[in-house]
Every structure is written in C-alpha cells, then in structure tokens.
Design an enzyme around this catalytic site. Sequence first.
Site, PDB file in Angstrom:
ATOM      1  N   MET A  32      50.135  81.933  67.796  1.00 42.16           N
ATOM      2  CA  MET A  32      49.960  83.365  68.023  1.00 42.16           C
ATOM      3  C   MET A  32      51.322  84.039  68.084  1.00 42.16           C
ATOM      4  O   MET A  32      52.154  83.704  68.929  1.00 42.16           O
ATOM      5  CB  MET A  32      49.172  83.613  69.314  1.00 42.16           C
ATOM      6  CG  MET A  32      47.725  83.157  69.228  1.00 42.16           C
ATOM      7  SD  MET A  32      46.804  83.373  70.774  1.00 42.16           S
ATOM      8  CE  MET A  32      47.438  81.978  71.707  1.00 42.16           C
ATOM      9  N   MET A  33      51.517  84.991  67.184  1.00 44.30           N
ATOM     10  CA  MET A  33      52.801  85.683  67.093  1.00 44.30           C
ATOM     11  C   MET A  33      53.139  86.389  68.401  1.00 44.30           C
ATOM     12  O   MET A  33      52.292  87.061  68.999  1.00 44.30           O
ATOM     13  CB  MET A  33      52.773  86.708  65.961  1.00 44.30           C
ATOM     14  CG  MET A  33      52.679  86.083  64.571  1.00 44.30           C
ATOM     15  SD  MET A  33      54.117  85.058  64.179  1.00 44.30           S
ATOM     16  CE  MET A  33      55.403  86.317  64.091  1.00 44.30           C
ATOM     17  N   GLN A  84      53.873  76.074  62.573  1.00 46.98           N
ATOM     18  CA  GLN A  84      53.158  76.766  61.498  1.00 46.98           C
ATOM     19  C   GLN A  84      54.142  77.532  60.626  1.00 46.98           C
ATOM     20  O   GLN A  84      54.958  78.312  61.122  1.00 46.98           O
ATOM     21  CB  GLN A  84      52.112  77.733  62.039  1.00 46.98           C
ATOM     22  CG  GLN A  84      51.267  78.333  60.906  1.00 46.98           C
ATOM     23  CD  GLN A  84      50.246  79.338  61.369  1.00 46.98           C
ATOM     24  OE1 GLN A  84      50.613  80.411  61.842  1.00 46.98           O
ATOM     25  NE2 GLN A  84      48.962  79.018  61.209  1.00 46.98           N
ATOM     26  N   CYS A 114      46.575  84.745  58.445  1.00 45.94           N
ATOM     27  CA  CYS A 114      47.073  85.985  59.053  1.00 45.94           C
ATOM     28  C   CYS A 114      46.827  87.169  58.127  1.00 45.94           C
ATOM     29  O   CYS A 114      47.180  87.120  56.943  1.00 45.94           O
ATOM     30  CB  CYS A 114      48.563  85.847  59.349  1.00 45.94           C
ATOM     31  SG  CYS A 114      49.277  87.315  60.134  1.00 45.94           S
ATOM     32  N   LYS A 153      45.551  76.194  57.990  1.00 46.59           N
ATOM     33  CA  LYS A 153      44.674  77.038  58.805  1.00 46.59           C
ATOM     34  C   LYS A 153      44.284  78.248  57.974  1.00 46.59           C
ATOM     35  O   LYS A 153      45.151  78.970  57.480  1.00 46.59           O
ATOM     36  CB  LYS A 153      45.371  77.481  60.091  1.00 46.59           C
ATOM     37  CG  LYS A 153      44.484  78.286  61.036  1.00 46.59           C
ATOM     38  CD  LYS A 153      45.198  78.543  62.361  1.00 46.59           C
ATOM     39  CE  LYS A 153      44.281  79.251  63.356  1.00 46.59           C
ATOM     40  NZ  LYS A 153      44.028  80.662  62.992  1.00 46.59           N
ATOM     41  N   HIS A 185      39.302  79.551  60.846  1.00 51.32           N
ATOM     42  CA  HIS A 185      38.937  80.704  61.657  1.00 51.32           C
ATOM     43  C   HIS A 185      37.649  81.246  61.053  1.00 51.32           C
ATOM     44  O   HIS A 185      37.639  81.717  59.916  1.00 51.32           O
ATOM     45  CB  HIS A 185      40.053  81.756  61.607  1.00 51.32           C
ATOM     46  CG  HIS A 185      39.813  82.932  62.507  1.00 51.32           C
ATOM     47  ND1 HIS A 185      40.837  83.666  63.048  1.00 51.32           N
ATOM     48  CD2 HIS A 185      38.673  83.505  62.962  1.00 51.32           C
ATOM     49  CE1 HIS A 185      40.348  84.639  63.791  1.00 51.32           C
ATOM     50  NE2 HIS A 185      39.026  84.555  63.749  1.00 51.32           N
ATOM     51  N   ASN A 225      38.079  77.492  64.795  1.00 47.40           N
ATOM     52  CA  ASN A 225      38.848  78.525  65.487  1.00 47.40           C
ATOM     53  C   ASN A 225      38.087  79.843  65.381  1.00 47.40           C
ATOM     54  O   ASN A 225      37.311  80.040  64.461  1.00 47.40           O
ATOM     55  CB  ASN A 225      40.240  78.643  64.852  1.00 47.40           C
ATOM     56  CG  ASN A 225      41.068  79.793  65.407  1.00 47.40           C
ATOM     57  OD1 ASN A 225      41.539  80.641  64.665  1.00 47.40           O
ATOM     58  ND2 ASN A 225      41.243  79.825  66.713  1.00 47.40           N
ATOM     59  N   GLY A 226      38.321  80.721  66.367  1.00 46.27           N
ATOM     60  CA  GLY A 226      37.737  82.054  66.299  1.00 46.27           C
ATOM     61  C   GLY A 226      36.679  82.302  67.351  1.00 46.27           C
ATOM     62  O   GLY A 226      35.605  81.700  67.314  1.00 46.27           O
ATOM     63  N   GLY A 227      36.999  83.158  68.320  1.00 46.77           N
ATOM     64  CA  GLY A 227      36.007  83.591  69.292  1.00 46.77           C
ATOM     65  C   GLY A 227      35.616  82.585  70.350  1.00 46.77           C
ATOM     66  O   GLY A 227      34.695  82.845  71.138  1.00 46.77           O
TER      67      GLY A 227
END
Length: 351
Positions: A32-33, A84, A114, A153, A185, A225-227
């Site tokens: 996560m940036m 990453q 992204c 990813k 994701h 991934n995701g939620g």
Amino acid sequence: MTEKVELKKLNYSVNLNAAKGFVKPRFAAAPMMEWTDRHCRAFHRQLTRHALLYTEMVTTGAVIHGDREYLLGFSDIEHPVACQLGGSDPQDMAEAARIVAEFGYDEVNINVGCPSDRVQSGRFGACLMEEPALVAACVEAMKAAVDIPVTVKCRIGVDEQDPEVALDTMADAVFAAGADALWVHARKAWLKGLSPKENRDIPPLDYERVLRLKQRLPDRFIGLNGGLQTLDQAEPFLETLDGLMFGRAAYHTPQIMGEVDRRLYGASGPDITPWDAVKAHMPYLEAQLTNGVKLAHMTRHMLGLFHGRPGARSWRRILTVEAIKPGAGLEVVEKALAAVSPAGADLAAAE
C-alpha cells in the site's frame, strides 16, 4: 482471440514447480503506497512471525537509478518480506529484480493492479491487464535473472473487459512464463471515470470469479485480495484458495494479525496481544530514534492497534499529538500504552 494468438507465439514452457525457497503464504499484508514502509512492516512483524509482508510499490526506474538504500533498505526482522515493482519493460524489470534480490528480499512481485493515472501514464499497474503477453515477458525475464520467487498481483479485469476472459488470459500467461503465484484483487479497475480511491470500493467484489480460477488451475498458487475485513470472514476461502491478502483492514486494525500465526499457520501458544506487540517493538523504536528517525514517522502506523478497546481514543490522541513534538521519544509510547492498560483504566473510562 487476438490475445490468445499472441500468447501462443511466446511459446513458453509450463513450469509446475515453484521457485526454490518459495513458501506458500497463507496470509499477506498487501502493498500500500505511503503506508507499508519499513517502519510499518517492522511493527507488523511484532504481531505475526509467519505472514508475508509487502513493500510499497517502487518503480523500476527508481530502483535502477535512485537511492536504493532509501527505497529498498529494510530490517532483518521483517522477513519474510516481498518487494513489489512497478514497470513494464522486461529488461528493466529483470535488472530491478536482480537489485531487489541482492538486497535480500524473499520475493519480487509485479504490480498489475494499481489504477492511478500516474501509474497508467507509466504503462504499468492495472492497465497491464490489457497486455498479458507483456506481463508474461516481464515474468520470464525476471525468472531468468533471480532465484527468488516472482509473483504477480492483478485485478479481475479493467473497464469493458470480460473478467472471465481477462483473468484466465492473464493467469495462463504469467504461469506459463514461470510465475510462482498470482494474487487477485477480486474487483475490476475502472481506469476511465473512477479515481484510485473509488476503485478500491465502487467496483463490486467478485470472489466467485477468483474461486473459479483456482478450480481451473488447482496446482497453481492463487491468493485472494480485496474487501477482506476479518479472519472469520476470510478464513473459509482457504478451503479452496491458497492465501489471503489483507490491505486496509490489516493497516487500520492490525490486531487482526496477532491471530494469524495460530489460526492460519498452526502455531502453538497464545495470540500476540497489542500490548505484547508494543513492548516487543520498543527496541526497534529506540534504535531508529538513535538513528535520527522521528517518532511520528513510526507511530503513525500504530494508531489503529487498539481499535475497539477501552482507551483506544486516548492511545491515538497521545501518539498523534505528542509524537510530533521535537525530541519525542519512547516516553510518549509508554504514556499512550498506559492509557489502554489496567493502570490506565481511569483514563480510559473518562473517554
């Protein structure tokens, strides 16, 4: 049909064997940036010994030409840790992967998810869902350059793509090129019309699509991934899938990770409590303070640790207000910890 013809021309040989040293991660903290920097990862490691931790995305150009120690330096306590990369030129990706491997990372991952405008203009991130042959070429070049696992990813698709076709095509391409894992994701990315923030919430989640991919490719590592918000919600997916990747939930409520070793890795002994994690993290904080790192740069990642517990608001307030003061040291963390300990019960009750 065009994509499938192009992929056949690549003529990759399928490699069912994982990279030497590849350990299947049942849990990973997502890249996560501006969040998962080295101080965040060092803190998260106090909560789990086994989870795979990811860096923020770094571009190949920055890795090759920039301040490598600043961009890639990390503490030994962070292992297992993955880097990453953002990029799309196979030669540059291979060179950046070599640098990452030389720094001692356990894995290198390609960002194909992204959705930001800056990433699109650089021809990497989610827009690469439209160029699976190019992603496969990057995987192949990186696999030839390093011995550590090379993973990808991605999203389930972008814009008007059919997720059934787009995800299958990407998965087949990268696995044929030698990828060791694919983290998905489970949302589309809408590159036209939605902001990066909106792309994290508005496109609907489609976990069933990822489950279908795994059922089609049972011998491949497919992670979700995701939620994902809680282990109770996510753990059942491991009956089919290989790994779970938590993003914002792991960051904002990191106490989740204190249960990971026992629940997902079969570790014996009690869960790591938030109090345990803070106490174990003190030597790291002290060492970094001695090296000139500002306390607030480290404690900003700890604000959500006591989420939902008595005294959590005092914990956040003390760290937020006092950690930014000149000369702030460990006494600030000790004061904040007292607000959520039995000794600080009166303070907590007053909130």
